[in-house]
Write a protein that holds these residues in place. Structure first.
Motif, mmCIF file in Angstrom:
data_model
loop_
_atom_site.group_PDB
_atom_site.id
_atom_site.type_symbol
_atom_site.label_atom_id
_atom_site.label_comp_id
_atom_site.label_asym_id
_atom_site.label_seq_id
_atom_site.Cartn_x
_atom_site.Cartn_y
_atom_site.Cartn_z
ATOM 1 N N PHE A 4 10.264 11.046 -3.987
ATOM 2 C CA PHE A 4 10.263 9.642 -3.874
ATOM 3 C C PHE A 4 11.053 8.552 -3.827
ATOM 4 O O PHE A 4 10.410 7.941 -2.543
ATOM 5 C CB PHE A 4 9.021 9.430 -5.085
ATOM 6 C CG PHE A 4 8.838 8.462 -5.294
ATOM 7 C CD1 PHE A 4 7.885 8.085 -5.184
ATOM 8 C CD2 PHE A 4 10.177 7.381 -6.529
ATOM 9 C CE1 PHE A 4 7.359 6.252 -5.474
ATOM 10 C CE2 PHE A 4 9.692 5.952 -6.348
ATOM 11 C CZ PHE A 4 8.775 5.422 -5.971
ATOM 12 N N ILE B 117 0.910 -1.505 0.264
ATOM 13 C CA ILE B 117 -0.117 -0.275 -0.066
ATOM 14 C C ILE B 117 0.814 1.109 -0.148
ATOM 15 O O ILE B 117 0.769 2.262 -0.604
ATOM 16 C CB ILE B 117 -1.089 -0.127 1.417
ATOM 17 C CG1 ILE B 117 -1.635 -1.419 1.280
ATOM 18 C CG2 ILE B 117 -1.960 1.602 1.715
ATOM 19 C CD1 ILE B 117 -2.954 -1.549 1.840
ATOM 20 N N GLY B 118 1.693 1.276 0.642
ATOM 21 C CA GLY B 118 2.862 2.100 0.937
ATOM 22 C C GLY B 118 3.041 2.978 -0.418
ATOM 23 O O GLY B 118 3.491 4.103 -0.514
ATOM 24 N N CYS C 146 10.801 8.701 0.745
ATOM 25 C CA CYS C 146 10.501 8.218 1.294
ATOM 26 C C CYS C 146 10.534 6.416 0.844
ATOM 27 O O CYS C 146 10.043 6.102 2.080
ATOM 28 C CB CYS C 146 8.661 8.670 0.907
ATOM 29 S SG CYS C 146 7.735 9.407 1.354
ATOM 30 N N ASN C 147 10.363 6.269 -0.043
ATOM 31 C CA ASN C 147 10.417 5.163 -0.001
ATOM 32 C C ASN C 147 11.468 4.115 0.593
ATOM 33 O O ASN C 147 11.652 2.751 1.260
ATOM 34 C CB ASN C 147 10.721 4.337 -1.627
ATOM 35 C CG ASN C 147 9.193 4.032 -2.527
ATOM 36 O OD1 ASN C 147 9.261 2.835 -2.029
ATOM 37 N ND2 ASN C 147 9.124 4.947 -3.242
ATOM 38 N N VAL D 104 1.385 7.018 -6.264
ATOM 39 C CA VAL D 104 0.845 8.309 -6.516
ATOM 40 C C VAL D 104 0.994 9.359 -6.377
ATOM 41 O O VAL D 104 0.980 10.624 -7.113
ATOM 42 C CB VAL D 104 -0.760 7.488 -5.528
ATOM 43 C CG1 VAL D 104 -1.848 8.717 -5.809
ATOM 44 C CG2 VAL D 104 -1.601 5.943 -6.712
ATOM 45 N N CYS D 105 1.486 9.929 -5.321
ATOM 46 C CA CYS D 105 2.438 11.150 -5.243
ATOM 47 C C CYS D 105 3.351 11.263 -5.975
ATOM 48 O O CYS D 105 3.153 12.597 -6.563
ATOM 49 C CB CYS D 105 2.999 10.842 -3.308
ATOM 50 S SG CYS D 105 1.792 10.890 -2.370
ATOM 51 N N LEU D 106 3.838 10.403 -6.192
ATOM 52 C CA LEU D 106 4.764 10.932 -7.257
ATOM 53 C C LEU D 106 3.754 11.094 -8.985
ATOM 54 O O LEU D 106 4.275 12.355 -9.432
ATOM 55 C CB LEU D 106 5.828 9.515 -7.869
ATOM 56 C CG LEU D 106 6.883 10.147 -8.784
ATOM 57 C CD1 LEU D 106 8.232 11.249 -8.356
ATOM 58 C CD2 LEU D 106 7.354 8.402 -8.795
ATOM 59 N N VAL E 184 0.710 3.366 -2.583
ATOM 60 C CA VAL E 184 0.049 5.700 -2.233
ATOM 61 C C VAL E 184 1.436 6.107 -1.787
ATOM 62 O O VAL E 184 1.795 7.609 -3.411
ATOM 63 C CB VAL E 184 0.133 5.640 -0.678
ATOM 64 C CG1 VAL E 184 0.360 7.655 0.268
ATOM 65 C CG2 VAL E 184 -0.937 4.844 -0.237
ATOM 66 N N LEU E 185 2.809 5.750 -2.400
ATOM 67 C CA LEU E 185 4.360 7.054 -2.561
ATOM 68 C C LEU E 185 4.266 6.871 -4.599
ATOM 69 O O LEU E 185 4.584 7.743 -4.634
ATOM 70 C CB LEU E 185 5.274 6.534 -2.827
ATOM 71 C CG LEU E 185 5.114 6.453 -1.099
ATOM 72 C CD1 LEU E 185 6.968 5.591 0.170
ATOM 73 C CD2 LEU E 185 5.146 7.324 -0.803
#
Lengths: 435, 115, 778
Positions: B99, B67-68, B102-103, B74-76, B71-72
């Motif tokens: 990104f 999921i993470g 965050c990953n 999608v943010c990117l 989501v990340l």
């Protein structure tokens, strides 16, 4: 708790071997004998001689001797006290009721012999020990059925009793054949009192009253509720013998022949000598005294004692128990010693197995509960000193790195996580090069 | 009624497809990535429903990593989308660097939580 | 910043402003730190109260044994015999922070003791907290408001009460973490940067580590997101701010042992997941709306709505089923008492018994946030003009925290930063208006007016000075807020000078009125400062283990607690167990290093109830309970001699209640005479015979002959009595702490001969004990 303390003090003293009283040698050695009258020394000489022959050092004093004292400079001078002074109202010197009770409370032994017209002081000592003498000062135990047949006395106050306590530890393994002669006052015990035991009780037909007066109202003490001779083992294992009769210790009673009324057999010699000698052995810790030492526990397969266990550890527990034989410590053999692994309630309760050389051992698994546990051995048997050992040991839960690491059921999750990671790298590459 | 809805749906589907065809390739790659991770997450949920939730931490980290990641991504996608006016100031390189960071954090945590 | 666009002179002024605000921030930090040192100066550098002692002990363990041992620490000295897994039940944030500080200092060869580091952790973090407030408010309303809010927060009494030097408690670092998390959220919301989102998750992790109050964050932020969505303010920045936070935050939170799977299993967190789903739906909707024509979109909506409704119902049903299946409906007691204020007093006496869990009284609002209470509404109004995402968040923050503070005194602490931010905004906005009015009235001075206006030395004026610059910074900052304001802002930027000023002229107030208003505001600020300093110096600096009192013959110091604890540590065996009411558990383990039965971590209600029952039982029953727990010593706190009101007799009814909650033979009415709690001659026999009464008042009559209790202001009911199963071993100088030892079981059991016989013996024995007894009253 106090018992535990005693045993804790026992252990460091082990190497010291002395002939005087020491925890290593629990038998009393120096005995103070308080008498009403020095004539008793000769009239009861058989009893005293048997003590002396067993190595006791008797110190005879008159009860009102102004120089007597139980302790000096904070040290007790004697290991045991024999009160053959039923009529004494006041002791001489520094001895009084409180001193005697302190003497007992610090672990020393006591023999009290009362008699008809026993003084308040003696009664009070007995009461403090848990024994209530008949309150009528003139009362004697009378038994019209199991009295001892004799030529002179006709009021049936000389009783022949053979209702002994059934315990080899207290009365020795040899059976006492002849009845015991008793002449004196009876006492009663509080049934809820677990420390005091009836060693010689009266027959069901006995009662306690003044033989000279007529029986006007029912006697307060009757039947086998009357105890003639009782013993007390205090919580600190001090032992007390209380007898309602001084004369039963006398040479005369020891040697007299005895025939119980209604019984055809006539014994050459009364059972008094054997009975009282065996009983005095018990009172003076020549028998029935246990000690436990070398409590050890460790994880299975290891030798050192850990400071903390983990839940589900396998552990081994061992303890050595010896009995004092009067001269040396002999291995104590029994199959009913149990150890508890205790936290508020016993989580594990196991019988200890023994190698018959004094060592008791077992192995068990720590329960799946963490907390502060105790290894507890509570061993109480009739006639034996009570053993109460406890050793505190915490049990901790798993550490964060002691849980199972790779669980087969979780492999898909691992796979997913790692595929996400590789996915991330591939994506990074693709994303960077696609431009 | 039913017919019209199905017709509508058909039309909708068509227009969606045509609209999506217009998206740039790099965004499509991201979409693929998102779909992949969501799919992985779904597989795990199904697996959990069958096997039971015993190594719950592993399950949690497995699913949350998917999921993470999604989501990340999608943010990117939001950030590098040229059509999105809100992020004009943000250069796509910067967005991508964020990104990646965050990953890294995400996967570090996942690794920690997995076992 | 917009500074570059304007002329050289203004650029210089901005640079100057930045440097100035940097120094002001530095000063605010110093202020925040130093205002909290009163306790050290007036008393000594010592850990305060109860919980900090535990934290201190944990920190000591951490610094001595390292982090892994700390993580796996099984403490066998508390909650005997259950023990406590410290590593898994403690919020480690504070401890780790202080431990790190200690390591850093020691590796720099600054040999401070652990205690010193612990004492000063709170003041240091309150400086950080005020800087975080500055950042947060700056994001919301600009630097001027930020500085004002920071100053206000640096000395808000409510926060001072929890963060004076020595008050080494979770809240000390948690408030900083709270504000900083909010700041990063707003920052992410304003910038839409994933970088800040990551930082936000990490700040949230720190908050989870530090304090159970993290649930406030994980509920407030979803609420705000939901609010934004409902009011049609959804933006992709909102998605970036929220979605990664939930995923990363949840993962990080479950890393903290004390939270663990609760982060996904308890319903405190469900709200965030629900909103997480909703925001994804919204994101999808907005995305599809973006790529479709409006007509097709309409079709899609009708289609999806019908399907979506069904799905939603199913999801909600599943959620409800999940929640309902857990016994407390998934809510833990403390959180439930937040939502339903009467919950705790109804069901959980142990929560209700803590004074800081009671609802606050009105005066305590004034005491704790002072004039801010009046400025908050103004701040809310200021936030609505114009309403941005950030300001709506702040408004939501204040509204919820006002509600929560109304439920529990302790949560006043959460309200304080919100109130500061609001008041900062309000003050800065009003100064803005007033100074602008003055500026227009004095066209000649214009540029310099702001600078002149405020350079006097008092803090209130510094505040005002900052505010004066707000109008410029504001414009610079307003560039960011959401779409709706965007156009308007741009207009402003294009014609910065003349037109805007003409527009603003409408807001201008008369010159005199502005001057007076400014003076009044300064007065208000001055009042606030005076009150805060008073609160810091007098009300909140007492360490509560050392008490002082002033009387006609000077200062009295009551150091009884430490006297008693050191007696315990010197005169008892290492493994002895000490029973006391749970309030004193942490102190006993930390200061006396003895095993306790219960302590302030009230995790096992039954165990506490056992102690409560023992205290409310007659002597013999109590002895049996204590003996079964291997207790050697019983410690009671007694204030009757010196008038120390928070002693065990005053807490006694809670012991009865908690004990009675588990053991029904303890009944509260037995201890009350006609519903009244009293210890005088009217008291019930149960009360006069319970252990707590006896241990508290044993030999009390020997002090003044009348046994007058100075806390209850009455003579006690039963003055002469003896203890049979307990013996007094130590009583402190002022009788505040009394320690009793359990007598061992009697060596012999007495016969039951008549009393008349035993009389001589009993008199002799009492005589003996009287001569032995030492009178601790010197």
């Amino acid at each position: 708790m106090s018992k535990l303390l005693i045993f804790l003090t026992l252990i460091p003293l082990l190497p010291i071997l002395t002939t005087s009283f020491s925890p290593e040698n629990p038998s009393s050695r120096r005995v103070l004998v308080l008498l009403d009258d020095l004539a008793l020394k000769s009239s009861h000489s058989v009893f005293f001689n048997s003590l002396q022959s067993r190595g006791f050092d008797l110190d005879f004093k008159l009860a009102d001797d102004p120089k007597i004292g139980l302790h000096r400079y904070g040290q007790y001078l004697y290991d045991a006290l024999i009160l053959f002074c039923p009529t004494t109202e006041r002791f001489g010197g520094s001895i009084d009721l409180a001193a005697i009770l302190d003497f007992v409370d610090s672990g020393h032994d006591l023999i009290i012999a009362a008699d008809s017209n026993a003084s308040d002081l003696i009664r009070e000592i007995a009461t403090e020990s848990g024994v209530d003498f008949d309150e009528d000062p003139a009362a004697l135990v009378i038994d019209h059925i199991s009295y001892a047949v004799s030529n002179t006395e006709g009021d049936h106050t000389l009783i022949a009793s053979d209702e002994y306590i059934k315990s080899d530890v207290i009365l020795g393994s040899k059976k006492i054949e002849a009845p015991v002669l008793f002449q004196g006052i009876g006492h009663s015990l509080n049934p809820s009192n677990s420390l005091v035991l009836k060693v010689l009780s009266a027959s069901p037909s006995a009662y306690s009253s003044n033989p000279k007066s007529k029986l006007s109202n029912p006697p307060s003490l009757t039947g086998s509720a009357i105890s003639l001779v009782s013993i007390v083992q205090a919580r600190n294992n001090a032992r007390i013998l209380i007898s309602g009769s001084l004369s039963m210790f006398s040479n005369r009673f020891f040697r007299s022949e005895v025939q119980k009324a209604g019984s055809p057999t006539k014994h050459e010699k009364s059972g008094n000598e054997q009975f009282l000698t065996e009983l005095s052995k018990w009172v003076f810790h020549e028998r029935g005294h246990l000690k436990a030492m070398n409590v050890r526990h460790h994880k299975a397969g290891e030798a050192d004692e850990p400071t903390i266990y983990r839940v589900n550890d396998d552990l081994e527990y061992s303890v050595e128990i010896y009995e004092w034989s009067g001269t040396s410590w002999e291995p104590y053999v029994a199959d009913d010693v149990q150890v508890q692994f205790y936290m508020m309630s016993p989580y594990v309760l196991k019988n200890l197995s023994t190698d018959k050389k004094g060592s008791y051992f077992t192995a068990f698994k720590v329960p799946d509960v963490y907390g502060v546990f105790q290894f507890k051995v509570e061993y109480r048997r009739l006639g034996y000193t009570s053993l109460s050992l406890s050793k505190q040991i915490p049990v901790r839960p798993f550490k964060h790195n002691e849980y199972e690491r790779f669980i087969p059921a979780a492999y898909p999750y691992y796979g997913a996580a790692f595929s996400m990671m590789t996915g991330f790298f591939i994506f990074t590459a693709v994303h960077l090069y696609s431009k | 009624m039913v017919k019209s809805t199905s017709k509508d749906a058909h039309a909708l589907f068509h227009s969606l497809r045509s609209a999506y065809a217009a998206t740039p390739t790099n965004l499509k790659i991201i979409d693929l990535y998102v779909v992949f991770s969501v799919f992985t997450a779904l597989i795990q949920v199904v697996y959990m429903a069958i096997v039971g939730s015993f190594p719950f931490n592993s399950f949690l980290s497995g699913v949350l990593s998917c999921i993470g990641t999604a989501v990340l991504a999608v943010c990117l996608r939001i950030q590098v989308n040229k059509e999105n006016k809100e992020f004009k100031d943000l250069p796509p390189e910067r967005a991508f660097a964020d990104f990646v960071l965050c990953n890294l954090v995400l996967h570090l945590v996942i690794m920690n939580f997995l076992g | 910043m917009a500074a570059s666009e304007t002329s050289n002179g203004t650029a210089l002024r901005y640079a100057f402003g930045n440097v100035l605000s940097f120094f002001i921030l530095l000063l605010i930090g110093v202020l925040a730190f130093s205002i909290r040192l009163f306790s050290v100066i007036k008393y000594e550098s010592v850990i305060h109260e109860f919980d900090p002692y535990f934290n201190y002990r944990v920190t000591q363990y951490l610094t001595k044994n390292g982090i892994y041992d700390f993580w796996n620490w099984f403490d066998d000295r508390t909650w005997y015999p259950l023990g406590r897994v410290i590593g898994g039940t403690v919020y480690p944030g504070l401890t780790l922070t202080a431990g790190t500080l200690y390591w850093i200092l020691n590796s720099l060869n600054i040999p401070l003791s652990v205690e010193t580091v612990c004492v000063f952790t709170a003041p240091i973090f309150s400086a950080f907290a005020s800087w975080a407030t500055y950042l947060l408010t700056k994001e919301v309303k600009g630097a001027g408001a930020g500085l004002t809010a920071a100053v206000l927060l640096a000395m808000v009494p409510s926060y001072i009460s929890r963060s004076v030097a020595g008050s080494y408690d979770n809240e000390a670092v948690a408030i900083f973490a709270l504000i900083f998390t909010f700041f990063l959220y707003i920052k992410t919301l304003n910038t839409g940067s994933l970088f800040y989102a990551t930082l936000n998750a990490i700040a949230y992790f720190y908050m989870v580590c530090s304090w159970g109050g993290y649930t406030f964050i994980i509920n407030l932020i979803p609420m705000h997101v939901l609010l934004c969505i409902v009011t049609g303010r959804y933006s992709s920045r909102l998605y970036i701010a929220y979605a990664p936070l939930v995923v990363l935050g949840t993962l990080l939170a479950s890393l903290v042992p004390v939270v663990g799977f609760n982060a996904v299993l308890t319903s405190e967190h469900f709200g965030s997941f629900l909103v997480f789903i909703i925001i994804h739906v919204m994101a999808l909707v907005y995305y599809i709306k973006g790529i479709l024509s409006p007509k097709m979109f309409k079709v899609a909506v009708t289609l999806v709505l019908s399907i979506g409704l069904v799905v939603c119902c199913a999801v909600i049903a599943v959620l409800v089923a999940l929640v309902a299946s857990s016994p407390t409906k998934g809510w833990s007691g403390r959180s439930l008492s937040l939502l339903d204020p009467t919950y705790a007093s109804k069901y959980i006496p142990i929560i209700a018994s803590v004074s800081e869990h009671q609802p606050p009284t009105w005066p305590s609002y004034f005491m704790d946030i002072n004039v801010l209470a009046f400025l908050v509404p103004a701040g809310i109004i200021a936030c609505f003009s114009p309403l941005s995402d950030a300001s709506s968040f702040v408004v939501l923050y204040i509204v919820t925290s006002v509600y929560f503070s109304g439920v529990m005194v302790r949560l006043m602490l959460v309200l304080a930063p919100a109130a500061c931010i609001m008041s900062g905004i309000a003050l800065s906005a009003s100064f803005d208006v007033f100074t602008r009015s003055i500026k227009f009235q004095l066209p000649g001075v214009k540029g310099n007016s702001q600078v002149d206006a405020g350079y006097t030395s008092s803090e209130g004026v510094v505040v005002q000075n900052e505010v004066a610059k707000t109008d410029k910074n504001e414009e610079a900052l307003k560039e960011r807020p959401s779409k709706k304001n965007r156009k308007k802002e741009k207009e402003h930027l294009e014609k910065p000078s003349v037109k805007a000023q003409v527009k603003k002229r409408l807001l201008v107030l008369p010159f005199e009125a502005s001057i007076i208003a400014i003076l009044l505001l300064i007065l208000l600020g001055a009042f606030y400062v005076v009150h805060s300093v008073w609160a810091a110096a007098e009300a909140y600096s007492a360490p509560s283990i050392v008490l002082t009192s002033y009387s006609h013959d000077g200062l009295h110091v009551f150091d009884d607690f430490r006297e008693a604890y050191s007696w315990l540590s010197h005169n008892t065996e290492v493994d002895d167990k000490v029973a006391s009411w749970w309030d004193y558990g942490y102190q006993t383990t930390a200061m006396a290093n003895r095993t306790v039965i219960v302590d302030n971590n009230t995790w096992n209600n039954t165990h506490i109830a056992t102690v409560g029952t023992a205290m409310s039982s007659p002597e013999k029953a109590a002895w049996e309970i204590f003996d079964s727990l291997d207790v050697k010593y019983v410690l009671v706190v007694f204030g009757g001699l010196v008038g120390y009101p928070s002693d065990d007799i005053n807490k006694f009814l809670w012991m009865v209640r908690i004990g009675g909650g588990v053991f029904p033979h303890i009944k509260e009415p037995d201890y009350l005479r006609d519903g009244q709690y009293r210890i005088d001659s009217q008291a019930t026999p149960t009360m006069l015979n319970c252990l707590m009464y006896k241990l508290s008042y044993y030999r009390f009559v020997e002090t003044d002959g009348k046994a007058f209790d100075r806390v209850r202001r009455t003579e006690i009911g039963k003055k002469h009595f003896k203890l049979t199963h307990f013996e007094e071993v130590f009583t402190t100088h002022h009788w505040m702490v009394r320690i009793y030892k359990l007598k061992p079981q009697k060596n012999r059991i007495r016969g039951k001969a008549k009393k008349s016989r035993s009389k001589p013996s009993s008199t002799t024995s009492t005589k003996r004990s009287e001569t032995q007894r030492k009178n601790p009253w010197h």
